[in-house]
Motif scaffolding. Structure first.
Motif, PDB file in Angstrom:
ATOM      1  N   HIS A  15     -73.632 -23.143  50.243  1.00 46.66           N
ATOM      2  CA  HIS A  15     -72.621 -23.899  49.488  1.00 46.66           C
ATOM      3  C   HIS A  15     -73.140 -25.255  49.005  1.00 46.66           C
ATOM      4  O   HIS A  15     -72.405 -26.235  48.976  1.00 46.66           O
ATOM      5  CB  HIS A  15     -71.335 -24.071  50.309  1.00 46.66           C
ATOM      6  N   ILE A  16     -74.417 -25.290  48.637  1.00 39.30           N
ATOM      7  CA  ILE A  16     -75.002 -26.497  48.063  1.00 39.30           C
ATOM      8  C   ILE A  16     -74.594 -26.548  46.594  1.00 39.30           C
ATOM      9  O   ILE A  16     -74.714 -25.538  45.896  1.00 39.30           O
ATOM     10  CB  ILE A  16     -76.542 -26.472  48.169  1.00 39.30           C
ATOM     11  N   LYS A  17     -74.149 -27.704  46.127  1.00 36.86           N
ATOM     12  CA  LYS A  17     -73.808 -27.833  44.705  1.00 36.86           C
ATOM     13  C   LYS A  17     -75.023 -27.430  43.872  1.00 36.86           C
ATOM     14  O   LYS A  17     -76.151 -27.834  44.167  1.00 36.86           O
ATOM     15  CB  LYS A  17     -73.423 -29.279  44.373  1.00 36.86           C
ATOM     16  N   ALA A  18     -74.783 -26.638  42.854  1.00 34.45           N
ATOM     17  CA  ALA A  18     -75.871 -26.181  41.986  1.00 34.45           C
ATOM     18  C   ALA A  18     -76.674 -27.379  41.480  1.00 34.45           C
ATOM     19  O   ALA A  18     -76.107 -28.360  41.004  1.00 34.45           O
ATOM     20  CB  ALA A  18     -75.309 -25.384  40.815  1.00 34.45           C
ATOM     21  N   GLY A  19     -77.980 -27.304  41.642  1.00 39.33           N
ATOM     22  CA  GLY A  19     -78.869 -28.375  41.210  1.00 39.33           C
ATOM     23  C   GLY A  19     -79.257 -29.347  42.319  1.00 39.33           C
ATOM     24  O   GLY A  19     -80.229 -30.077  42.189  1.00 39.33           O
ATOM     25  N   ALA A  43     -76.878 -19.454  42.295  1.00 42.18           N
ATOM     26  CA  ALA A  43     -76.321 -18.180  42.756  1.00 42.18           C
ATOM     27  C   ALA A  43     -74.829 -18.147  42.434  1.00 42.18           C
ATOM     28  O   ALA A  43     -74.158 -19.177  42.450  1.00 42.18           O
ATOM     29  CB  ALA A  43     -76.522 -18.036  44.264  1.00 42.18           C
ATOM     30  N   SER A  44     -74.310 -16.980  42.141  1.00 46.42           N
ATOM     31  CA  SER A  44     -72.883 -16.836  41.870  1.00 46.42           C
ATOM     32  C   SER A  44     -72.088 -17.090  43.143  1.00 46.42           C
ATOM     33  O   SER A  44     -72.516 -16.735  44.240  1.00 46.42           O
ATOM     34  CB  SER A  44     -72.572 -15.428  41.366  1.00 46.42           C
ATOM     35  N   SER A  45     -70.918 -17.705  42.980  1.00 50.81           N
ATOM     36  CA  SER A  45     -70.071 -18.020  44.124  1.00 50.81           C
ATOM     37  C   SER A  45     -68.612 -17.874  43.725  1.00 50.81           C
ATOM     38  O   SER A  45     -68.217 -18.304  42.644  1.00 50.81           O
ATOM     39  CB  SER A  45     -70.342 -19.455  44.606  1.00 50.81           C
ATOM     40  N   LYS A  46     -67.813 -17.272  44.590  1.00 46.22           N
ATOM     41  CA  LYS A  46     -66.381 -17.122  44.318  1.00 46.22           C
ATOM     42  C   LYS A  46     -65.668 -18.470  44.329  1.00 46.22           C
ATOM     43  O   LYS A  46     -64.742 -18.696  43.566  1.00 46.22           O
ATOM     44  CB  LYS A  46     -65.739 -16.211  45.362  1.00 46.22           C
ATOM     45  N   HIS A  47     -66.106 -19.354  45.204  1.00 44.25           N
ATOM     46  CA  HIS A  47     -65.422 -20.636  45.390  1.00 44.25           C
ATOM     47  C   HIS A  47     -65.976 -21.765  44.538  1.00 44.25           C
ATOM     48  O   HIS A  47     -65.263 -22.702  44.229  1.00 44.25           O
ATOM     49  CB  HIS A  47     -65.477 -21.050  46.861  1.00 44.25           C
ATOM     50  N   MET A  48     -67.252 -21.684  44.162  1.00 45.50           N
ATOM     51  CA  MET A  48     -67.907 -22.805  43.496  1.00 45.50           C
ATOM     52  C   MET A  48     -68.407 -22.478  42.090  1.00 45.50           C
ATOM     53  O   MET A  48     -68.974 -23.335  41.446  1.00 45.50           O
ATOM     54  CB  MET A  48     -69.098 -23.280  44.327  1.00 45.50           C
ATOM     55  N   LEU A  50     -71.127 -21.678  40.732  1.00 47.82           N
ATOM     56  CA  LEU A  50     -72.565 -21.589  40.983  1.00 47.82           C
ATOM     57  C   LEU A  50     -72.918 -22.450  42.192  1.00 47.82           C
ATOM     58  O   LEU A  50     -72.306 -23.491  42.411  1.00 47.82           O
ATOM     59  CB  LEU A  50     -73.366 -22.076  39.777  1.00 47.82           C
ATOM     60  N   LYS A  51     -73.924 -22.018  42.960  1.00 48.57           N
ATOM     61  CA  LYS A  51     -74.363 -22.764  44.135  1.00 48.57           C
ATOM     62  C   LYS A  51     -75.845 -22.517  44.370  1.00 48.57           C
ATOM     63  O   LYS A  51     -76.427 -21.576  43.845  1.00 48.57           O
ATOM     64  CB  LYS A  51     -73.561 -22.358  45.379  1.00 48.57           C
TER      65      LYS A  51
END
Length: 144
Positions: A15-19, A43-48, A50-51
């Protein structure tokens, strides 16, 4: 679909913010690690949406306070025998010492080098910290 093998014993930083993953990857020195490390970007994420994800096939010491300053929404999964044995949800620490530096030239930390730089969480929504000595406000992203 990207498929990365399970790790037997180690750590998954999820769950790291993308980037932001590259910042953590470099801070932990994982580019020169003598064990397997998987670094997944966007990576695709349901909650975020991208992560980023970092999978470390080894147990290492991590400063959770500093990691919480980089991204307080991170989840750390501790893996033992291919099973998640512990989930650690990070957050902004209430107090940090010698991680954020006070830039106020009138602060005691500017003249007395032995005095630790101590900051207290001021506003969790903004990620701001207040110097214990001079009340200077700094952002969580201003760490050394």
């Amino acid at each position: 679909m990207l498929n990365i093998a399970k790790i037997k014993n180690g750590i998954v930083i999820d769950h790291i913010k993308a980037g932001q993953g590259i910042r953590i990857f470099n801070w932990l020195g994982l580019g020169k690690a003598p064990y397997n490390v998987a670094f997944v970007v966007n990576a695709s994420s349901k909650h975020m949406e991208l992560k980023d994800i970092i999978k470390i096939d080894n147990t290492i010491a991590i400063n959770y306070e500093l990691l919480g300053l980089i991204d307080p929404d991170i989840t750390i999964n501790i893996i033992e025998n291919e099973i998640i044995t512990e989930k650690i949800k990070l957050q902004l620490p209430q107090r940090v010492e010698d991680i954020i530096l006070c830039k106020n030239p009138r602060c005691v930390t500017s003249t007395e080098t032995y005095v630790p730089h101590i900051f207290h969480l001021e506003d969790p929504a903004l990620g701001t910290y207040r110097c214990e000595y001079c009340d200077e406000i700094r952002s969580a992203g201003d760490f050394r």
